[in-house]
Scaffold this motif. Structure first.
Motif, mmCIF file in Angstrom:
data_model
loop_
_atom_site.group_PDB
_atom_site.id
_atom_site.type_symbol
_atom_site.label_atom_id
_atom_site.label_comp_id
_atom_site.label_asym_id
_atom_site.label_seq_id
_atom_site.Cartn_x
_atom_site.Cartn_y
_atom_site.Cartn_z
ATOM 1 N N LYS A 92 2.302 -6.260 4.905
ATOM 2 C CA LYS A 92 1.918 -5.371 6.013
ATOM 3 C C LYS A 92 0.401 -5.292 6.158
ATOM 4 N N SER A 94 -1.878 -7.247 4.809
ATOM 5 C CA SER A 94 -2.451 -8.575 5.081
ATOM 6 C C SER A 94 -2.330 -8.927 6.560
ATOM 7 N N ASP A 190 4.159 -19.810 5.230
ATOM 8 C CA ASP A 190 3.392 -20.887 4.587
ATOM 9 C C ASP A 190 3.955 -21.230 3.212
HETATM 10 P P1 GTP Z 1 2.294 -2.601 0.099
HETATM 11 O O1 GTP Z 1 1.235 -1.924 0.911
HETATM 12 O O2 GTP Z 1 2.090 -2.505 -1.365
HETATM 13 O O3 GTP Z 1 3.688 -2.194 0.491
HETATM 14 O O4 GTP Z 1 2.224 -4.179 0.395
HETATM 15 P P2 GTP Z 1 1.966 -4.891 1.780
HETATM 16 O O5 GTP Z 1 3.241 -5.033 2.513
HETATM 17 O O6 GTP Z 1 0.832 -4.282 2.481
HETATM 18 O O7 GTP Z 1 1.596 -6.360 1.291
HETATM 19 P P3 GTP Z 1 0.151 -6.984 1.115
HETATM 20 O O8 GTP Z 1 -0.450 -7.261 2.433
HETATM 21 O O9 GTP Z 1 -0.623 -6.179 0.158
HETATM 22 O O10 GTP Z 1 0.550 -8.386 0.499
HETATM 23 C C1 GTP Z 1 1.252 -8.515 -0.726
HETATM 24 C C2 GTP Z 1 0.964 -9.860 -1.348
HETATM 25 O O11 GTP Z 1 1.485 -10.880 -0.513
HETATM 26 C C3 GTP Z 1 -0.529 -10.147 -1.499
HETATM 27 O O12 GTP Z 1 -0.737 -10.808 -2.695
HETATM 28 C C4 GTP Z 1 -0.829 -11.059 -0.329
HETATM 29 O O13 GTP Z 1 -1.900 -11.930 -0.581
HETATM 30 C C5 GTP Z 1 0.458 -11.808 -0.160
HETATM 31 N N1 GTP Z 1 0.677 -12.254 1.195
HETATM 32 C C6 GTP Z 1 0.665 -11.478 2.322
HETATM 33 N N2 GTP Z 1 0.910 -12.231 3.402
HETATM 34 C C7 GTP Z 1 1.073 -13.504 2.966
HETATM 35 C C8 GTP Z 1 1.359 -14.745 3.628
HETATM 36 O O14 GTP Z 1 1.495 -14.852 4.835
HETATM 37 N N3 GTP Z 1 1.494 -15.835 2.834
HETATM 38 C C9 GTP Z 1 1.353 -15.770 1.491
HETATM 39 N N4 GTP Z 1 1.506 -16.910 0.801
HETATM 40 N N5 GTP Z 1 1.059 -14.653 0.846
HETATM 41 C C10 GTP Z 1 0.941 -13.513 1.564
#
Ligand code: GTP
Ligand code: MG
Length: 370
Positions: A92, A94, A190
């Motif tokens: 989310k 990211s 990816d």
């Molecule tokens: P919370 O806020 O903890 O719920 O997580 P979130 O949903 O915000 O996820 P976040 O963006 O922190 O990403 C979690 C992990 O996934 C990180 O290590 C990112 O680098 C990885 N990540 C996010 N998007 C991608 C993607 O499109 N590809 C890859 N390979 N990794 C991703």
């Protein structure tokens, strides 16, 4: 029914609580200082002590704050307000970051720094989109419970290597309960072990049928990391917004919702507000929950001072006397006297609720002890 605690009644009359208790005992009521009595009894006591009584009801306070309707001619298109939801670690944050960065026009260096929990980007199809950063699921539920509907569209992020997980289902249920349409963003495509097809079929179990499977839920395969298809996601949001035909009247006093609020050392209380109707101006007198203030400054998502903010526009509002709460509705009122009347009433309500809660806790503790 309206009630008031003995303590509060005594305070408001500037009388001693023991005198109030004594009068009540004369009438055969055995009460403690923390007990609450109904408004009619309170009025009798107040009159007996030589006070004149003016009862202010919820309706007096709220009247005119949120209820005036706009005519069709006054309504103008406004940007959609989008919340991103999904399971932990599905990307989310990211995705939000990637969208924001991809959308920064080169040379607009300050644009990257995010100052507030909400920001606007420009869609490749034209028009703006407002993203709200904060609402985790709990905040979303709390806001909805308080009648604050801020989100027009939920983007459901599902990691293609992980599939539908408990908080994915929770988000689907939240969106459904709030009657907000979903757009599915299948993220992390990816990754070598990405299985977007599996996500699509898993979603079917929860009655989310995406377009490619013949349903009407828009879906986009994205990668926040590789910045893939971010434009497609923004396009899908714009298309969905067109279907919703979102409109608001910008030419009226502002109403909105507090997205988050904090006490800043240097700047005092700072509330991030999403304006939902009308236009908010520097100098306006605003009420949000039990707090009020005169707007001293408005700061947009790029950190720039602005003089006004219209519908779907997120801004930081400076000038509150106290810190309001996330989910509080904001309204502009005509005078400081009016603002005081409303917030005094709400402060009292808050105190009385808190007192009633602690009395209940004490009561049940006493029961446990006996
Ligand atoms: P919370 O806020 O903890 O719920 O997580 P979130 O949903 O915000 O996820 P976040 O963006 O922190 O990403 C979690 C992990 O996934 C990180 O290590 C990112 O680098 C990885 N990540 C996010 N998007 C991608 C993607 O499109 N590809 C890859 N390979 N990794 C991703
Ligand atoms: Mg996150």
């Amino acid at each position: 029914p309206e009630t008031i605690s003995i303590q509060e009644l005594a305070n408001r009359m500037a009388e001693r609580a023991v005198d109030v208790i004594r009068l009540l005992m004369k009438q055969g009521q055995m009460v403690k200082i923390t007990d609450v009595i109904d408004a009619d009894t309170a009025q009798l006591i107040a009159e007996e002590l030589g006070h004149s009584v003016r009862r202010v009801a919820e309706s007096d306070v709220e009247e005119g704050l949120f209820d005036t309707a706009d005519t069709a001619e006054e309504l103008v298109s406004r940007p959609p307000v989008v919340t991103i939801m999904g399971h932990v670690d599905h990307g989310k944050t990211s995705l939000l970051d990637a969208i924001r960065k991809a959308n920064v026009v080169s040379g607009e260096a300050g644009g990257i720094t995010q100052h507030i929990g909400a920001y606007q980007v420009t869609s490749p199809l034209g028009g703006k989109i407002t993203f709200i950063d904060t609402p985790g699921h709990a905040a979303f539920t709390a806001m909805r419970a308080r009648g604050a509907k801020v989100t027009d569209i939920v983007v459901l992020v599902v990691a293609a290597d992980d599939g539908v997980m408990p908080q994915t289902i929770e988000a689907i249920n939240h969106a459904r309960a709030a009657k907000v349409p979903l757009i599915v963003a299948i993220n992390k495509i990816d990754k070598p072990d990405a299985k977007p097809e599996r996500v699509r079929s898993e979603l079917l179990q929860y009655e989310v049928q995406v377009e490619s499977l013949g349903g009407d839920t828009l879906e986009v395969e994205v990668s926040a990391k590789a910045q893939t298809n971010l434009d497609k996601l923004l396009e899908a949001i714009t298309l969905q917004a067109e279907v919703l035909d979102l409109k608001a009247n910008p030419d009226r006093v502002a109403e909105g919702t507090v997205i988050e609020a904090k006490l800043d050392r240097g700047r005092g209380p700072v509330a991030t507000v999403l304006v939902q109707r009308g236009t908010l101006h520097v100098g306006d007198i605003v009420v949000a929950g039990a707090e009020f203030g005169r707007v001293r400054a408005l700061i947009d998502d790029k950190g720039a001072n602005v003089t006004e903010a219209g519908p779907s526009f997120p801004v930081e509002v400076l000038g509150f006397n106290g810190t309001p709460e996330a989910g509080d509705r904001l309204a502009v009122v005509e005078s400081e006297a009016r603002a005081r009347e409303i917030t005094d009433y709400r402060q009292r309500q808050k105190r009385e609720k808190a007192a009633a809660r602690s009395a209940t806790v004490r009561g049940s503790l006493e029961q446990m002890m006996s």
